[in-house]
Write a protein that holds these residues in place. Structure first.
Motif, PDB file in Angstrom:
ATOM      1  N   ASP A  72      56.103  48.873  38.820  1.00  0.00           N
ATOM      2  CA  ASP A  72      57.168  48.574  39.895  1.00  0.00           C
ATOM      3  C   ASP A  72      56.762  48.904  41.458  1.00  0.00           C
ATOM      4  OD1 ASP A  72      59.634  48.214  41.635  1.00  0.00           O
ATOM      5  OD2 ASP A  72      60.936  48.767  40.245  1.00  0.00           O
ATOM      6  N   SER A  73      56.571  48.304  42.321  1.00  0.00           N
ATOM      7  CA  SER A  73      55.686  48.284  43.570  1.00  0.00           C
ATOM      8  C   SER A  73      56.523  49.311  44.707  1.00  0.00           C
ATOM      9  CB  SER A  73      55.525  47.165  44.164  1.00  0.00           C
ATOM     10  OG  SER A  73      54.555  46.153  43.506  1.00  0.00           O
ATOM     11  N   GLY A  74      55.887  49.583  45.570  1.00  0.00           N
ATOM     12  CA  GLY A  74      56.562  50.480  46.728  1.00  0.00           C
ATOM     13  C   GLY A  74      57.251  49.486  47.682  1.00  0.00           C
ATOM     14  N   MET A  75      58.214  49.806  48.524  1.00  0.00           N
ATOM     15  CA  MET A  75      58.736  49.036  49.402  1.00  0.00           C
ATOM     16  C   MET A  75      57.809  48.163  50.341  1.00  0.00           C
ATOM     17  SD  MET A  75      61.945  50.113  52.028  1.00  0.00           S
ATOM     18  CE  MET A  75      63.101  50.873  50.733  1.00  0.00           C
ATOM     19  N   GLY A  76      58.110  46.914  50.284  1.00  0.00           N
ATOM     20  CA  GLY A  76      57.088  46.001  51.305  1.00  0.00           C
ATOM     21  C   GLY A  76      56.126  45.675  50.748  1.00  0.00           C
ATOM     22  N   VAL A  77      55.757  45.772  49.475  1.00  0.00           N
ATOM     23  CA  VAL A  77      54.590  45.406  48.493  1.00  0.00           C
ATOM     24  C   VAL A  77      54.948  44.385  47.487  1.00  0.00           C
ATOM     25  CG1 VAL A  77      52.307  45.985  47.522  1.00  0.00           C
ATOM     26  CG2 VAL A  77      53.325  47.794  49.203  1.00  0.00           C
ATOM     27  N   PRO A  78      54.614  43.424  47.403  1.00  0.00           N
ATOM     28  CA  PRO A  78      54.846  42.378  46.376  1.00  0.00           C
ATOM     29  C   PRO A  78      54.035  42.796  44.993  1.00  0.00           C
ATOM     30  CG  PRO A  78      53.343  41.273  47.892  1.00  0.00           C
ATOM     31  CD  PRO A  78      53.764  42.677  48.334  1.00  0.00           C
ATOM     32  N   ALA A  79      54.428  42.309  43.906  1.00  0.00           N
ATOM     33  CA  ALA A  79      53.722  42.340  42.677  1.00  0.00           C
ATOM     34  C   ALA A  79      52.219  42.378  42.783  1.00  0.00           C
ATOM     35  CB  ALA A  79      54.191  41.589  41.518  1.00  0.00           C
ATOM     36  N   MET A  80      51.685  41.732  43.512  1.00  0.00           N
ATOM     37  CA  MET A  80      50.292  41.470  43.609  1.00  0.00           C
ATOM     38  C   MET A  80      49.586  42.721  44.289  1.00  0.00           C
ATOM     39  SD  MET A  80      48.831  39.456  46.949  1.00  0.00           S
ATOM     40  CE  MET A  80      47.278  40.094  46.767  1.00  0.00           C
ATOM     41  N   GLY A  81      50.477  43.969  44.532  1.00  0.00           N
ATOM     42  CA  GLY A  81      49.943  45.228  44.865  1.00  0.00           C
ATOM     43  C   GLY A  81      49.258  45.945  43.560  1.00  0.00           C
ATOM     44  N   TRP A  82      49.570  45.490  42.402  1.00  0.00           N
ATOM     45  CA  TRP A  82      48.978  46.069  41.243  1.00  0.00           C
ATOM     46  C   TRP A  82      47.592  45.248  40.595  1.00  0.00           C
ATOM     47  CZ3 TRP A  82      50.604  50.591  40.369  1.00  0.00           C
ATOM     48  CH2 TRP A  82      52.211  50.914  40.737  1.00  0.00           C
ATOM     49  N   MET A  83      47.094  44.264  41.727  1.00  0.00           N
ATOM     50  CA  MET A  83      46.111  43.303  41.291  1.00  0.00           C
ATOM     51  C   MET A  83      44.747  44.248  40.989  1.00  0.00           C
ATOM     52  SD  MET A  83      45.074  41.821  44.824  1.00  0.00           S
ATOM     53  CE  MET A  83      45.087  42.738  46.490  1.00  0.00           C
ATOM     54  N   LYS A  84      44.558  45.345  41.167  1.00  0.00           N
ATOM     55  CA  LYS A  84      43.573  46.079  40.999  1.00  0.00           C
ATOM     56  C   LYS A  84      43.823  46.859  39.810  1.00  0.00           C
ATOM     57  CE  LYS A  84      41.048  46.377  45.408  1.00  0.00           C
ATOM     58  NZ  LYS A  84      40.000  46.044  44.900  1.00  0.00           N
ATOM     59  N   VAL A  85      45.046  47.149  39.214  1.00  0.00           N
ATOM     60  CA  VAL A  85      45.539  47.972  38.238  1.00  0.00           C
ATOM     61  C   VAL A  85      45.736  47.255  36.927  1.00  0.00           C
ATOM     62  CG1 VAL A  85      47.405  49.566  37.377  1.00  0.00           C
ATOM     63  CG2 VAL A  85      46.571  49.973  39.825  1.00  0.00           C
ATOM     64  N   GLN A  86      46.441  46.187  36.990  1.00  0.00           N
ATOM     65  CA  GLN A  86      46.932  45.474  36.094  1.00  0.00           C
ATOM     66  C   GLN A  86      45.893  44.824  34.973  1.00  0.00           C
ATOM     67  OE1 GLN A  86      50.154  42.946  36.767  1.00  0.00           O
ATOM     68  NE2 GLN A  86      50.119  41.817  34.858  1.00  0.00           N
ATOM     69  N   PRO A  87      44.492  44.353  35.634  1.00  0.00           N
ATOM     70  CA  PRO A  87      43.838  43.746  34.642  1.00  0.00           C
ATOM     71  C   PRO A  87      43.024  44.747  33.661  1.00  0.00           C
ATOM     72  CG  PRO A  87      43.559  42.767  36.741  1.00  0.00           C
ATOM     73  CD  PRO A  87      44.471  43.835  36.915  1.00  0.00           C
ATOM     74  N   GLU A  88      43.007  46.032  34.371  1.00  0.00           N
ATOM     75  CA  GLU A  88      42.358  47.019  33.668  1.00  0.00           C
ATOM     76  C   GLU A  88      43.031  47.535  32.616  1.00  0.00           C
ATOM     77  OE1 GLU A  88      39.003  47.918  33.982  1.00  0.00           O
ATOM     78  OE2 GLU A  88      39.224  46.147  35.331  1.00  0.00           O
ATOM     79  N   VAL A  89      44.578  47.622  32.866  1.00  0.00           N
ATOM     80  CA  VAL A  89      45.646  48.112  31.723  1.00  0.00           C
ATOM     81  C   VAL A  89      45.383  47.185  30.735  1.00  0.00           C
ATOM     82  CG1 VAL A  89      47.907  48.672  31.424  1.00  0.00           C
ATOM     83  CG2 VAL A  89      46.880  49.431  33.337  1.00  0.00           C
ATOM     84  N   ALA A  90      45.597  45.896  31.129  1.00  0.00           N
ATOM     85  CA  ALA A  90      45.812  44.809  30.079  1.00  0.00           C
ATOM     86  C   ALA A  90      44.390  44.619  29.017  1.00  0.00           C
ATOM     87  CB  ALA A  90      45.631  43.379  30.820  1.00  0.00           C
TER      88      ALA A  90
END
Length: 346
Positions: A72-90
């Motif tokens: 869940d992103s911070g205010m003003g940041v869309p889901a792509m704000g996790w683009m550096k985190v999500q591939p590694e968690v996956a």
């Protein structure tokens, strides 16, 4: 006569200047239209749209395993704000990011945009998308409020929590309390003035291509860890009218969200890691270096520590070389914290 010639010269100059401004505005608007059209083709939807109750939301899931991680992103940041985190968690479990209502690829949602409203929509989204609990919830900044309310509402569905430089319900009062009254008042007035200017001038700057041009020239204060294409995609999503409306609606409802977080209570024995940015606040011309250091100490050593007490299994990790945008600056620290909670939850 000299006076008449001067009047003619002024009228002529005003016409030339007016024509030049109109030409520049028209050129800027065309520049923005062409750029937005090109961006729409360059940046396809990350994820898929799912009907979640009364609103259609975008969810992007990848990887396999359990528990599933929800970002869940911070205010003003869309889901792509996790683009550096999500591939590694996956790489070690299933992970889902999503756009809150009005953000990114999601439709606008009903107001008020409180944490409780957001949480109900998230639960409906996960159910409709076929995702199954238990979940490890990860909330950055304002997303931390949502994670805490979700845990209160659906405690049995939560296997662990990671708070990433998450908001604290008392931060505004306690951080400003270290400042002289005059400085506090001036800061408040400046914030209100900046918000008014942003509300009025923001859409104009976007429609006339001024913001796009300033980004292209490198004048905007954007995360340096992002590539040019990533910055362009982020700005494409943030320039949309529905996105700006959603952010303003969340900000407007923030006092209600604070009240909801205060009544959410503690998490029991849910495994919890609180990641805290170690770098000081951004420089503020109204504040002395001593003021900034006082605020940093309250944030790192008091408010963030208090968040660890939400769980009997809570602990703090200070990311010394990162500012608030840890998912951009130190995604490895976020991934490591998620992995630790995931292993504990299993």
């Amino acid at each position: 006569m000299p006076g008449r010639r001067l009047q003619v010269w002024f009228r002529w100059s005003a016409r030339v200047l007016g024509s030049a401004l109109v030409a520049l505005a028209l050129a800027g608007a065309i520049y923005q239209m062409v750029g937005a059209h090109r961006d729409a083709r360059r940046f396809p939807q990350r994820g898929r749209s799912v009907q979640a109750g009364a609103v259609k939301l975008n969810i992007d899931c990848s990887g396999q395993g359990s528990p599933t991680v929800v970002l869940d992103s911070g205010m003003g940041v869309p889901a792509m704000g996790w683009m550096k985190v999500q591939p590694e968690v996956a790489k070690f479990t299933r992970v889902c990011s999503y756009d809150r209502a009005g953000y990114g690829w999601s439709d606008p949602g009903p107001e008020p945009r409180t944490s409780l409203q957001i949480v109900k929509e998230l639960k409906a989204l996960l159910d409709a998308a076929g995702e199954r609990p238990p979940y490890i919830l990860v909330g950055h900044s304002f997303g931390g409020f949502n994670v805490r309310v979700f845990t209160s509402q659906y405690h049995d569905s939560v296997a662990g929590v990671v708070l990433v430089d998450a908001s604290h319900e008392d931060e505004e009062d306690r951080i400003s309390a270290v400042l002289p009254v005059a400085v506090r008042q001036e800061e408040k007035e400046n914030d209100e003035w900046e918000a008014t200017l942003e509300r009025i001038l923001g859409p104009i700057f976007i429609h006339l291509g001024i913001q796009r041009f300033s980004v292209a020239m490198g004048w905007e204060d954007l995360p340096k860890s992002l590539s040019r294409d990533q910055v362009a995609e982020l700005m494409y999503l943030q320039e949309q009218g529905k996105f700006r409306d959603a952010v303003m609606a969340e900000d407007k409802a923030s006092p209600l969200s604070v009240a909801q977080v205060k009544t959410a209570g503690k998490m029991g024995d849910v495994p919890l890691i609180v990641l805290t940015a170690g770098k000081p606040y951004e420089p503020d011309p109204l504040l002395t270096p001593m003021d900034l250091e006082k605020q940093r100490k309250i944030w790192v050593g008091e408010l963030q520590v208090e968040l660890t007490h939400l769980s009997t299994k809570g602990k703090q990790i200070v990311v010394a070389d990162s500012s608030h945008m840890i998912p951009f600056e130190r995604p490895d620290a976020v991934v490591a914290a998620i992995r630790e909670i995931w292993q504990a939850a299993r």
